[in-house]
Design a protein around this motif. Structure first.
Motif, PDB file in Angstrom:
ATOM      1  N   PRO A  19       0.812  -1.234   0.000  1.00 14.95           N
ATOM      2  CA  PRO A  19       0.000   0.000   0.000  1.00 14.95           C
ATOM      3  C   PRO A  19       0.837   1.272   0.000  1.00 14.95           C
ATOM      4  O   PRO A  19       0.439   2.270  -0.598  1.00 14.95           O
ATOM      5  CB  PRO A  19      -0.818  -0.130   1.285  1.00 14.95           C
ATOM      6  CG  PRO A  19      -0.851  -1.593   1.583  1.00 14.95           C
ATOM      7  CD  PRO A  19       0.473  -2.123   1.123  1.00 14.95           C
ATOM      8  N   LYS A  20       1.999   1.230   0.648  1.00 15.97           N
ATOM      9  CA  LYS A  20       2.815   2.444   0.711  1.00 15.97           C
ATOM     10  C   LYS A  20       3.460   2.789  -0.629  1.00 15.97           C
ATOM     11  O   LYS A  20       3.633   3.954  -0.964  1.00 15.97           O
ATOM     12  CB  LYS A  20       3.896   2.283   1.780  1.00 15.97           C
ATOM     13  CG  LYS A  20       3.338   2.170   3.193  1.00 15.97           C
ATOM     14  CD  LYS A  20       4.466   2.068   4.208  1.00 15.97           C
ATOM     15  CE  LYS A  20       3.903   1.983   5.628  1.00 15.97           C
ATOM     16  NZ  LYS A  20       4.991   1.877   6.645  1.00 15.97           N
ATOM     17  N   THR A  21       3.840   1.743  -1.382  1.00 23.52           N
ATOM     18  CA  THR A  21       4.480   1.979  -2.683  1.00 23.52           C
ATOM     19  C   THR A  21       3.496   1.918  -3.842  1.00 23.52           C
ATOM     20  O   THR A  21       3.819   2.312  -4.946  1.00 23.52           O
ATOM     21  CB  THR A  21       5.580   0.934  -2.919  1.00 23.52           C
ATOM     22  OG1 THR A  21       5.003  -0.387  -2.860  1.00 23.52           O
ATOM     23  CG2 THR A  21       6.669   1.053  -1.859  1.00 23.52           C
ATOM     24  N   GLY A  22       2.297   1.406  -3.604  1.00 23.79           N
ATOM     25  CA  GLY A  22       1.326   1.249  -4.678  1.00 23.79           C
ATOM     26  C   GLY A  22       0.416   2.442  -4.873  1.00 23.79           C
ATOM     27  O   GLY A  22      -0.334   2.483  -5.844  1.00 23.79           O
ATOM     28  N   MET A  23       0.454   3.389  -3.953  1.00 19.37           N
ATOM     29  CA  MET A  23      -0.390   4.571  -4.098  1.00 19.37           C
ATOM     30  C   MET A  23       0.376   5.795  -3.623  1.00 19.37           C
ATOM     31  O   MET A  23       1.306   5.694  -2.811  1.00 19.37           O
ATOM     32  CB  MET A  23      -1.691   4.421  -3.293  1.00 19.37           C
ATOM     33  CG  MET A  23      -1.503   4.321  -1.794  1.00 19.37           C
ATOM     34  SD  MET A  23      -3.048   4.113  -0.909  1.00 19.37           S
ATOM     35  CE  MET A  23      -3.541   2.500  -1.438  1.00 19.37           C
TER      36      MET A  23
END
Length: 210
Positions: A188-192
């Motif tokens: 979630p931190k790198t995907g958005m």
């Protein structure tokens, strides 16, 4: 005429026609497809002669590996075929000499077989057992007496496969490539990305792709 004779003449005609198509087709991809057709027809001829192992080897090795490798190399390499065809007339005499030598060799072998020479029926090796097929006989010899040579041939094929991959792998500048490790580890931190947009402001495409 028996069914075996009809199948022989049919597959022999297909093999000859496909061989002519290999050397006469202007498109190299079509030449490779004609070559695959010739391999399949020759495999059928080997089956009619009782050489099942050679037929299987022709389909698995030549059709499944060599011909497909030719097809990939022709389709993926940026080869200037127009420049290659310019030297066709220059090498025509050498090609005719080689073709003449091959024709003489085939005539010599055919005459030797017809006269019962060393390549005639008297020199045909017999199987060690009545119920043992030629595939089992060749397998016993191949994996016992010639096991090291068989492994060396496998290494040669491996090197050829790696060489084909290296030839077709080209790194072009500016082309993005997938990073499998980064995709698998994506969370979630790198995907958005949370972008703070002010009132009445717009977001450019570059900021959204970051």
């Amino acid at each position: 005429m028996p069914l075996q004779a009809i199948a022989f003449y049919l597959m022999a005609a297909v093999t000859i026609a496909a061989g002519l198509g290999v050397v006469s087709a202007r498109n190299p991809v079509h030449s490779v497809l004609f070559l695959i057709t010739a391999f399949f027809s020759a495999a059928g001829l080997f089956v009619l002669l009782g050489a099942e192992f050679l037929a299987m080897l022709l389909v698995v090795v030549y059709v499944g590996a060599v011909a497909v490798l030719f097809l990939f190399v022709v389709m993926m390499l940026d080869i200037d075929f127009a420049a290659l065809k310019q030297g066709f007339a220059r090498y025509m005499p050498i090609g005719l000499v080689v073709a003449g030598v091959l024709v003489l060799e085939m005539i010599f072998v055919t005459v030797s077989v017809a006269n019962g020479g060393k390549a005639g029926p008297g020199a045909t090796p017999q199987a060690s057992g009545v119920d043992i097929s030629n595939v089992e006989t060749i397998g016993r010899v191949l994996y016992t007496d010639y096991a090291y040579f068989f492994e060396a041939a496998g290494m040669v094929l491996l090197v050829a496969m790696i060489g084909a991959i290296v030839l077709t792998l080209r790194h072009k500048p500016g082309v993005k490539r997938q990073n499998i490790g980064a995709q698998v580890a994506r969370g979630p931190k790198t995907g958005m990305t949370i972008v703070d947009i002010g009132s009445g402001a717009s977001v450019d495409e570059g900021s959204l792709n970051q």
